[in-house]
Design an enzyme around this catalytic site. Structure first.
Site, PDB file in Angstrom:
ATOM      1  N   ARG A   1      -3.916 -18.124   8.979  1.00 41.59           N
ATOM      2  CA  ARG A   1      -5.266 -17.627   9.252  1.00 41.59           C
ATOM      3  C   ARG A   1      -5.740 -16.634   8.198  1.00 41.59           C
ATOM      4  NH1 ARG A   1      -2.661 -17.539  14.292  1.00 41.59           N
ATOM      5  NH2 ARG A   1      -3.606 -18.827  15.929  1.00 41.59           N
ATOM      6  N   ILE A   2      -4.880 -15.671   7.852  1.00 42.35           N
ATOM      7  CA  ILE A   2      -5.288 -14.627   6.902  1.00 42.35           C
ATOM      8  C   ILE A   2      -5.460 -15.210   5.513  1.00 42.35           C
ATOM      9  CG2 ILE A   2      -4.598 -12.455   5.814  1.00 42.35           C
ATOM     10  CD1 ILE A   2      -3.062 -11.826   8.433  1.00 42.35           C
TER      11      ILE A   2
ATOM     12  N   ASP B   1       2.660 -22.649   0.752  1.00 39.97           N
ATOM     13  CA  ASP B   1       3.083 -22.527   2.139  1.00 39.97           C
ATOM     14  C   ASP B   1       3.772 -23.830   2.527  1.00 39.97           C
ATOM     15  OD1 ASP B   1       3.334 -22.363   4.951  1.00 39.97           O
ATOM     16  OD2 ASP B   1       1.660 -20.941   5.037  1.00 39.97           O
TER      17      ASP B   1
ATOM     18  N   ALA C   1      -0.092  -6.891   1.730  1.00 38.93           N
ATOM     19  CA  ALA C   1      -0.541  -6.293   2.989  1.00 38.93           C
ATOM     20  C   ALA C   1       0.152  -6.987   4.156  1.00 38.93           C
ATOM     21  CB  ALA C   1      -2.057  -6.416   3.119  1.00 38.93           C
ATOM     22  N   ALA C   2       1.365  -7.496   3.886  1.00 39.83           N
ATOM     23  CA  ALA C   2       2.106  -8.224   4.917  1.00 39.83           C
ATOM     24  C   ALA C   2       3.298  -7.406   5.387  1.00 39.83           C
ATOM     25  CB  ALA C   2       2.535  -9.591   4.380  1.00 39.83           C
TER      26      ALA C   2
ATOM     27  N   ASP D   1       0.251  -2.190   1.062  1.00 39.62           N
ATOM     28  CA  ASP D   1      -0.039  -1.572   2.353  1.00 39.62           C
ATOM     29  C   ASP D   1       1.174  -1.653   3.277  1.00 39.62           C
ATOM     30  OD1 ASP D   1      -1.938  -0.408   4.276  1.00 39.62           O
ATOM     31  OD2 ASP D   1      -1.766  -2.324   5.328  1.00 39.62           O
TER      32      ASP D   1
ATOM     33  N   GLU E   1       9.041   2.858   6.168  1.00 41.50           N
ATOM     34  CA  GLU E   1       7.765   3.510   6.480  1.00 41.50           C
ATOM     35  C   GLU E   1       7.988   4.652   7.466  1.00 41.50           C
ATOM     36  OE1 GLU E   1       5.188   0.411   7.920  1.00 41.50           O
ATOM     37  OE2 GLU E   1       5.073  -0.574   5.969  1.00 41.50           O
TER      38      GLU E   1
ATOM     39  N   HIS F   1      -0.043   1.125   5.695  1.00 42.87           N
ATOM     40  CA  HIS F   1       0.090  -0.004   6.634  1.00 42.87           C
ATOM     41  C   HIS F   1      -1.064  -0.001   7.632  1.00 42.87           C
ATOM     42  CE1 HIS F   1       3.344  -2.950   8.164  1.00 42.87           C
ATOM     43  NE2 HIS F   1       2.135  -3.409   8.443  1.00 42.87           N
TER      44      HIS F   1
ATOM     45  N   ALA G   1      -4.750  -3.753   9.400  1.00 44.28           N
ATOM     46  CA  ALA G   1      -5.243  -4.262  10.685  1.00 44.28           C
ATOM     47  C   ALA G   1      -6.059  -3.242  11.455  1.00 44.28           C
ATOM     48  CB  ALA G   1      -4.072  -4.727  11.541  1.00 44.28           C
TER      49      ALA G   1
END
Length: 317
Positions: free
Chosen positions: A154-155, A174, A233-234, A259, A264, A283, A286
């Site tokens: 989706r992203i 993919d 960003a994953a 991100d 973390e 992070h 979202a």
């Protein structure tokens, strides 16, 4: 009354609806820590009374499950469940649910923002101007450049649409998506190493390997086009972060924007903190009110369904 233990401070932050869903169903929501993730010691302390868990980036291991004899469902307040031992949950008959699609647009928009910021040095310019400088920092236009998207769910597909609007060429890798589906979204399906060699910018949108090995190790990072931009960003485990810092320092990479990190919050001695041409964020891809409301409501509804003896809508298989 069943207790729903909430370990993430972002649950229902921008909407009361997820909280109401639990309260109206008598699911007794409890969030012991309002402004930070629940420490593991506290998680184990509260676990014996929990009938349901709503978690963020917490590591939900077999140990946590064994400390929770009443546990009937684990809900990820988000999409990726790599921090949850799904196999251990399955063996104990505990369904794991998540909120697929709830934050896709938020993450895709943020990712494209990272790409723009990294290529045009927006953060560096802000820092300099705020300190009294007035730099003229040059960076390439995106039009005509090639974006490689690793992970075309989706992203990745939303990101492809934004990139096409800027006139970018698209490559996608993919192994779980048919080539015809990739082409239908304007991208060329290619092998990972081909993508890395050809792309001017690479964006990661895939879960990490269960073994913990980085998808982009030192050899693959070094094989990327000189001057390329890397966007992540994953998940932090996708990239050998020390190797990335070294290649930024050597001038091999044009820039990197991240991100997500393997540890973390980012440790004080982390090599990327001192690497040049690097944009680091906390992070937060979202973190939109819209995504927060959607993911909260989705997981709350599934928690209520399981506690009522019904099948969840979004169970992880």
């Amino acid at each position: 009354m069943p207790t729903t233990l909430i370990t993430t401070p972002t649950f229902a932050r921008h909407s009361t609806r997820p909280w109401q869903i639990l309260e109206e169903a008598g699911a007794d929501p409890l969030r012991p820590c309002e402004d930070a993730a629940l420490p593991i010691a506290d998680l184990l302390k509260y676990a014996p009374e929990a009938d349901a868990l709503i978690v963020g980036m917490d590591a939900i291991t077999a140990e946590v499950m064994d400390a929770s004899p009443r546990l009937k469902v684990i809900a990820k307040h988000g999409v990726g469940v790599d921090t949850i031992d799904v196999a251990a949950a399955r063996s104990r008959g505990i369904p794991v649910v998540c909120a697929p699609g709830s934050n896709s647009r938020a993450v895709a928009e943020y990712t494209f923002g990272l790409l723009l910021s990294a290529t045009r040095s927006l953060a560096a310019s802000h820092t300099s101007v705020a300190a009294g400088g007035w730099p003229k920092l040059f960076g390439p236009e995106l039009h005509g450049k090639t974006l490689g998207i690793v992970g075309f769910g989706r992203i990745g597909r939303l990101l492809a649409g934004y990139a096409r609007a800027f006139g970018m060429e698209l490559l996608a890798h993919d192994p779980y998506v048919p080539g015809a589906d990739v082409r239908a979204h304007g991208a060329e399906p290619v092998a990972l190493d081909t993508l890395l060699a050809r792309a001017d910018a690479v964006s990661l949108h895939t879960p990490p390997d269960p073994s913990g090995a980085p998808l982009l190790d030192r050899a693959r990072l070094a094989a990327m086009k000189r001057g390329a931009v890397l966007i992540n960003a994953a998940r932090g485990g996708l990239v050998d972060e020390r190797a990335l810092a070294d290649l930024l320092s050597s001038g091999h990479f044009g820039a990197a924007a991240l991100d997500a990190f393997s540890t973390e919050p980012l440790p004080a001695d982390h090599p990327l903190r001192q690497a040049p041409r690097t944009l680091l964020t906390s992070h937060m891809a979202a973190c939109t009110p819209e995504a927060n409301q959607a993911m909260g409501a989705m997981v709350a509804e599934d928690v209520v369904r399981v506690l009522a003896g019904k099948g969840p809508h979004h169970q992880v298989r």
